[in-house]
Design an enzyme around this catalytic site. Structure first.
Site, PDB file in Angstrom:
ATOM      1  N   LEU A  35       0.955  -1.037  -0.057  1.00 52.49           N
ATOM      2  CA  LEU A  35      -0.030   0.118  -0.139  1.00 52.49           C
ATOM      3  C   LEU A  35       0.911   1.239  -0.096  1.00 52.49           C
ATOM      4  CD1 LEU A  35      -2.598  -1.035   2.579  1.00 52.49           C
ATOM      5  CD2 LEU A  35      -2.910  -0.856   0.071  1.00 52.49           C
ATOM      6  N   ASP A  36       0.541   2.295  -0.741  1.00 52.77           N
ATOM      7  CA  ASP A  36       1.294   3.451  -0.892  1.00 52.77           C
ATOM      8  C   ASP A  36       1.626   3.938   0.673  1.00 52.77           C
ATOM      9  OD1 ASP A  36      -0.521   5.511  -0.998  1.00 52.77           O
ATOM     10  OD2 ASP A  36      -1.104   4.899  -3.101  1.00 52.77           O
ATOM     11  N   LYS A  37       2.279   5.022   0.725  1.00 51.06           N
ATOM     12  CA  LYS A  37       2.654   5.598   2.060  1.00 51.06           C
ATOM     13  C   LYS A  37       1.295   6.194   2.815  1.00 51.06           C
ATOM     14  CE  LYS A  37       5.438   9.165   4.292  1.00 51.06           C
ATOM     15  NZ  LYS A  37       6.498  10.163   4.309  1.00 51.06           N
ATOM     16  N   THR A  92      -1.928   5.539   1.804  1.00 43.66           N
ATOM     17  CA  THR A  92      -3.017   4.791   2.062  1.00 43.66           C
ATOM     18  C   THR A  92      -2.978   3.914   3.122  1.00 43.66           C
ATOM     19  OG1 THR A  92      -3.129   4.555  -0.493  1.00 43.66           O
ATOM     20  CG2 THR A  92      -4.432   3.047   1.071  1.00 43.66           C
TER      21      THR A  92
END
Length: 233
Positions: free
Chosen positions: A104-106, A108
């Site tokens: 998951l990106d930072k 999210t």
């Protein structure tokens, strides 16, 4: 013990997923019997000494499986830096060498699986598994029928045209969106292409596994039933 590919042995030992192990090897971070080895297909067995970043690789490790409600601001990486907060920092009391299944990106939040079982991870993230993910997005505008139509029509992500599996309005500025491609920032790009800014993005489901009421920043072991649900067994 019969010899096996270096990448497979590292993955089975819980170093990372097979793909991530190959990247470690290509980067020159793996030594076999004291020699840097950059070929994932190198054949090894339990008699060979394997080091990753100078640390010995465990020959056998109890397999563990966790679900985490990832907070915003944490990154899905095993590489420490002075500034970044890592998802794995939330598991400091766990002795096994863990990694996240996918990313998951930072910015999210939400559901992510953390394990030391590379075989399990590969089964889940491989495209043939066809496991969809569902997200809840809070946007900067009231969602209209035109927005939903634009999102449903898809957009280009990493040079590939993708469309969501489903999209629906939950509240005034909240959307539920499901995707199966799993490309980097796919959900954010789908929303932005429809003219919606993303205020908050949370993954709430992976396949048949629901985030439920697990508090943000908390984790718990997956039950055997949940493991089988993910593997569609």
């Amino acid at each position: 013990m019969a010899k096996n590919r270096l990448s497979k042995i590292l993955s089975a030992a819980g170093v990372a997923s097979r793909r991530a192990c190959e990247e470690l090897i290509f980067a020159g971070r793996v030594k076999v019997n004291g020699v840097i080895t950059k070929v994932p297909q190198t054949m090894v067995d339990n008699n060979d000494e394997l080091l990753v970043d100078g640390k010995p690789v465990s020959k056998a490790q109890k397999k563990v499986y966790y679900m985490l409600n990832k907070p915003a601001g944490y990154i899905c990486s095993a590489k420490h830096s002075t500034k970044a907060k890592l998802v794995l920092d939330l598991f400091q009391d766990i002795s096994e060498r863990l990694f996240t299944v996918g990313r998951l990106d930072k910015d999210t939040k939400g559901l992510i699986i953390v394990t030391n079982d590379g075989h399990f991870a590969n089964k889940i993230i491989h495209p043939s598994a066809n496991i969809d993910k569902e997200y809840l997005a809070k946007t900067d505008l009231e969602v209209t029928a035109e927005h939903l139509k634009a999102i449903s029509s898809g957009t280009l992500v990493e040079g590939v045209f993708v469309k969501p599996a489903h999209v629906s309005k939950v509240r005034k500025g909240t959307i539920k969106i499901g995707v199966s491609e799993g490309k980097k920032r796919e959900v954010r790009l789908l929303l932005e292409s429809a003219g919606l800014g993303v205020l908050e993005l949370t993954r709430i489901r992976i396949g048949g596994l629901q985030l439920g009421t697990l508090p943000e920043g908390s984790w718990r072991p997956l039950t055997e039933k949940e493991q089988k649900i993910l593997l569609k067994e």
